[in-house]
Structure formats: structure tokens, C-alpha cells
Design an enzyme around this catalytic site. Sequence first.
Site, PDB file in Angstrom:
ATOM      1  N   GLN A  97      -8.644  -7.079  -8.308  1.00  0.00           N
ATOM      2  CA  GLN A  97      -8.780  -5.638  -8.594  1.00  0.00           C
ATOM      3  C   GLN A  97      -7.441  -5.129  -9.132  1.00  0.00           C
ATOM      4  OE1 GLN A  97     -10.948  -3.059  -8.141  1.00  0.00           O
ATOM      5  NE2 GLN A  97      -9.949  -1.367  -7.095  1.00  0.00           N
TER       6      GLN A  97
ATOM      7  N   ARG B 132       0.944  -6.341  -9.762  1.00  0.00           N
ATOM      8  CA  ARG B 132       1.430  -5.829  -8.455  1.00  0.00           C
ATOM      9  C   ARG B 132       1.467  -6.926  -7.392  1.00  0.00           C
ATOM     10  NH1 ARG B 132      -3.562  -2.319  -5.810  1.00  0.00           N
ATOM     11  NH2 ARG B 132      -5.186  -3.905  -6.049  1.00  0.00           N
TER      12      ARG B 132
ATOM     13  N   ASP C 152     -12.823  10.087  -6.332  1.00  0.00           N
ATOM     14  CA  ASP C 152     -12.355   8.912  -7.080  1.00  0.00           C
ATOM     15  C   ASP C 152     -12.790   9.119  -8.531  1.00  0.00           C
ATOM     16  OD1 ASP C 152     -12.483   5.310  -6.444  1.00  0.00           O
ATOM     17  OD2 ASP C 152     -11.431   6.530  -7.937  1.00  0.00           O
TER      18      ASP C 152
ATOM     19  N   HIS D  34      -0.096   3.711 -10.335  1.00  0.00           N
ATOM     20  CA  HIS D  34      -1.081   4.179  -9.350  1.00  0.00           C
ATOM     21  C   HIS D  34      -0.376   4.921  -8.208  1.00  0.00           C
ATOM     22  CE1 HIS D  34      -4.209   3.879  -6.297  1.00  0.00           C
ATOM     23  NE2 HIS D  34      -5.021   3.217  -7.081  1.00  0.00           N
TER      24      HIS D  34
ATOM     25  N   GLU E 294      -2.811   9.252 -10.769  1.00  0.00           N
ATOM     26  CA  GLU E 294      -2.453   7.988 -11.420  1.00  0.00           C
ATOM     27  C   GLU E 294      -2.419   8.158 -12.938  1.00  0.00           C
ATOM     28  OE1 GLU E 294      -5.377   5.198  -9.917  1.00  0.00           O
ATOM     29  OE2 GLU E 294      -5.445   6.364  -8.065  1.00  0.00           O
TER      30      GLU E 294
ATOM     31  N   ARG F 126       0.853  -1.212   0.000  1.00  0.00           N
ATOM     32  CA  ARG F 126       0.000   0.000   0.000  1.00  0.00           C
ATOM     33  C   ARG F 126       0.882   1.253   0.000  1.00  0.00           C
ATOM     34  NH1 ARG F 126      -4.876   0.782  -1.435  1.00  0.00           N
ATOM     35  NH2 ARG F 126      -5.651  -0.934  -0.175  1.00  0.00           N
TER      36      ARG F 126
END
Length: 672
Positions: free
Chosen positions: A468, A473, A587, A543, A646, A447
Site C-alpha cells: 500500500q 517509506r 477519506d 502523507h 496530504e 505511523r
Amino acid sequence: MKRSTALFLIVVQLFARPVGACVNTRYSRAEEEQITGDVVRLIMGQFAHHGPAFYQEQLRVTAKELAADPDNVEARNDRAVAFLKLARYNEAIAEFEKIERTAPNRYRTHANLGVLHKKLGDFPRAAEHIEKSLAIQPGGHLGLGDYYLRMIRWLGRIKDMRNSGEEPVNFLNIPYAAGSAATAEAAVTNREFLETLIKADHRFTDALFVLGDVLLEAGDTELAYRAYERARMLDHPFSDRIRDRQRQIRKRWEKELPRKEGYILPGTRFLRDEISRETRQAEKWVAAFQAQEAKLLDGSGKADFAVVKSALKEAGVEEPTYLMASFIKGEEINHGGPKENSMWLVGAGLVVLLLIVGGGFLFAVIRRAIGRFTGRDDPLNLRFGHGGTIRFRRGLGGLTRATIRNEHATAEVYLHGGHVTAFQPHGKREVLWMSEDAVFAPPKAIRGGVPVCWPWFGPHPTDPDKPQHGFARNQRWSVNSAEMFADGRTRLSLILRSDAHTRAHWPHVFELELDIIVGRELRLELVSRNTGEEPFVVGGALHTYFALDDINRARVEGLDGREYLDQLDGMARKRQDGAIRVAEEVDRIYVDTEDECRIVDEAADREIHVGKEGSRSTVVWNPWTEKSKRMGDYPDEGYRTMICIETTNADEDLHTVEPGGEHRMVQVISPA
Ligand code: TA6
């Protein structure tokens, strides 16, 4: 091969002048004359080759030549080669295609396209171009061309040889199991062409292997050992065959080395350390050569190797010498051999050992212990450490972490997820935000920092069970290469290749490369490469989590007037009015934008600019209070000091990548 053909090749090889450097330009033949013929230096990769600065100048020079005469095919060829050498492959292909339209079927065009597609891993297409160049100008490649073409074809066969379990063969089509004599005595084997092939591309690992066979059969066992070891260090696909050869050599040493009292053979590990140490010396010399070349560039597009080398000497940079040969013969160093049990001899041997060899040996043992403890001897550090500029160590959760420290900045990257977790230019504050609750336990994504979301952004378009933001990653990446630029920047290239794990999520054959270029700015290049037979469609994101002093006194500029899809309002399409300020969860997917964003962090009195290429969508996200609480690896108050900007291929901003093709998405982070 038919005897007549072999005879023909031998006869012709006696007269053919091999074309050296892997690329073909107006200057490559002249340089061929200057590249060292010293086989030890060739094996170690310590020979002159141009640095990025030279190719940057080539771009400037050829731009002027083409402005004056757009039909100047030689200038355009050299321009294409400069793009190729700077790994800007799409631009190189575009230039070659222009040449092919105006001056079709030129030897140089197809020879260089062969090199380019080899670098892209598209070996069938590379072989096509090399064959075509052979048809156009047999003399330009005969002998070497035959070798070069064989090598390309061999590279394309590795996977099948590995999967089929058949006895692998070298690029001259001779089974390794047939032994070094079979290779050395084969009609097609030619030492000069092998050395030229290594000059052409010192990552042609099988050229090193076959050269090792030739050296071994010539009785040059320590050079042969070195050639095999370098092939192994450069990830030759059949390293078990290399170990067989090295064992064979050690057996000969045990028989042939002078069995004077007090001699033992150096251990394999010790030899590896020696060759790794020499390799680092060679790399340092090449980096110094390229830095010196950069200083001598005068805008003419020319750089004379001899001039650069003498300037380097004047600057006090000596060419390394490689002592291992004498080391093996025992001339340089004594060893504790079959020891008498009597104390006086042991004592004397110990004193000799400590004074002459034991010091070295003990130093190696201590060095290895320190190396193990600090991770310095980790093979990654030996191969990619660049004298400590990049240091691989165990990081959080015991995961491998690279720390990059150069004259401009420091950065940190985990191999898990290909995940950049820190970037701090010297004299400035940390640019990236990391969650203090981040979990370092694969497959969970880390994170914060820069998660690589790929090959889709957000939820999978059709299958809600898929992870997701894709799977990149969550996977462990490998180190592809590492290099120092003449201007002090560092490039660490990581790679993720398709395998059974990835195929469980996504049925395509791919290479995903992340080039991390650390300087005053952080440049991230995400390259999606289709190494399969079918086209595929990619989305994704860099991101990036940016650190702020206070979200309440921050804003994002650069997207004023752009439309965005509000992920918190059923993807409703809205228009941005003025700068973006955050006072609730945000978002948003901004669409049809190639804009640079500017994060204005008033509380910290700083700006961070976020530029991009290969992306027409930008996501802005802050979880605010409620979502912060719902994320277990995110502190409840974390939203106050971060914002995600991002660089994405999201929503309809997707890219179809044809077999052999690639898509490059770039994010450039510049703290102002
Ligand atoms: O990029 C914004 C977003 O899609 C948000 O919806 C939020 O889910 C964020 O990504 C983080 O996603 P993650 O899967 O890393 O928790």
C-alpha cells in the site's frame, strides 16, 4: 593518446587560460581571478563561492533586465544559471531553451547545460552539451574543457566499471593500479587544470584523487594524503584505491620521517579526525562568507569576493589555517615512539605526551569515546553535521535519526523511509502528529509525521500484493547533502536510488530525492528523477499527519466547492460544501485543486497552512473510531487529535517522467 596529440595538448596548455568556475556567466571570469590559488584551501573546499542569497538577487536583477529587453541573452543566461544554482532545474532548462530559440549555438548555453545535466546525473546528455560547447568555442574549454568533458564521461562510466569488475581507471583513463607515477607523468596530466576543475566543482572527487597522485609524485606527501582523504570523504567510488595510496604514503613516512627518539606515526583514525575537523572549519568559513555576502548585497547583482573577504576579516572571522602539514613532519607534535621499558623514560615520555602531544592524543581518544557515545563522530555528523545544527544519532528502534536545530525551529527525520517525524518552530507547538504506538522496525513504515508514499498512492493500480502507498517509506534512504542558508534555514537532502529491493516492486531506474528545508515553515520537496532509459509514471503523496487539540473543534478551509472522490463510498464523486468538519471516518481525494488548505484548530487557537506545488490532488483523512481500533500502530483515541492533509499525485493526477527528466512535488507547512 597519440604522441602528436599529447604534444599538441602540452603546447596549447602552456598558453590556454582555463575558464574557471563550472558555470559561465558575465561575472565568472572575473571571479576566477579571485578564487584562492592556495592548494590546501582548494582541497579543503575553503574558497569563496556564492551563496543562495546571491543567486536570489540574480533572479531579481535579471528579471528587471529582461523586462526592459526580453532578447538580452546574457541576462537570460545568468538567470538560467541562478535557477541552476538554486536547484530549480526545470526553470533553468526553460531559460536555456528560450536562448537556444533566439540565439542558437551559444558557447555559454551548452557549457551551462552540460553542468546542469551533470547535476541531474544525466552524464550522456551533459557530455553532448560540453562537446557542443567545445565545438563552438574550443578556446573556451581547451585543456580544462578536455578535462571537464573527460570527467563527465568518467562519471557516466562508474557503474559499468564497478559492475564489470574491470580494473577501474581515473578520469584521465589511467588505471589506478598503475600507481601515482603513471598518472603524474602522463602527458595529459596538468596540475593547474586539476585545481581549476576542483574550483569548478569541489565534488569532482576524481580530480582530488588525481591531484593527490601529482602531489605524491612531487614529494608533497601530506598534501597528497589530504587530497586522497577528501576524495574519500566525498564518496569517491573507488575508495579501496584511495586506501592503497594512503598506505603507500604511510610507508614513506615510516621510512622518511625523522626517527628521533619518541616519535610514532599518527594513526589513520586520528588523521581522519584531523581532516574532518579541518573540513568542518572550512565549511563554517564558507557559510560565514555566504552570510557576509548576503549582508553586502545591494541589489546590483554584484558581489566582489575580495570585498566580502575583507568585510569578513573586519568582522573578526579569520580564514582557518591547516596545520596538518607540520603535524605530519613532526615539527608541531611529539609522539610516544618505541618506548624503553625503564620507568623513568616512560614517566618522562608520559609527561611529555600529556603536556604536548599526549594531551592532544588523549583528548582525541576521549573525544572519540564521547563521539561514539553521543554519535558526534558518526561519519554522518562529521560530513553533514554543520557544527551541530544537524545531529545524527540512534533514535527509536536504533534507527538513524537526524535532529535539525537552527535559529527558526527544530525538526526530526529518520533515514528509514526518509521520514520527517517532528517539526516545531521556536515558540510554537509541535506541528506534526506522531502515533504513540508507532513501530520503529523496518520495513514497517513509521505511523505519523510525513510518510513518503511513492511511486503510487493507495493500493497498487494492478497488483494487490504490492505494498500500500508504494515502497519508498519502507526503505532506508541515504544522506545526499546538507547545507545552511544565509537566512538561517537548514536544508537536509535525502536520497533513495533504485536497487534490487526497489526493482522487486517496480522495474524502473530512478533517484528519489527529498529536500527538507527547515525554517519558520517546513518545505518538503519530493523530486522523482528518471535516471534510466525508459519513461515511467509516478503518483504518490506527502502523507502528512497534523497535530490538533480537538478534532471536534477543528475544520479545514480552502477546498470549498472542490470535487472529491469518496474512498468510503465506492469513489463516488461529490462536491465539498463549505469547510470540512470531521464527525466520522473521512477519506477523500480532492481533485483538480492546487489550493492551499488551512487547518483551523480552534481548541489550540492556531491555524496551520498547507501549500503545495506539482500536485493537483489533496487527500483529507481521519480514521475515526472503528478504523483507529483496527490499526495496531495507532492508539484507539488517536483520531481525536490528528488530521491528515496530504499533498498527492493521486487518482488521475499522475506524472510521466522521461529519461533524464524529473517531477517535483512540494508541500509547504506554515503554522500561522
Ligand atoms: O491517505 C488515506 C489512506 O489512503 C487511508 O485510506 C488510510 O489507509 C491511510 O492512507 C493510511 O494508510 P497506511 O498504509 O499508512 O495505513
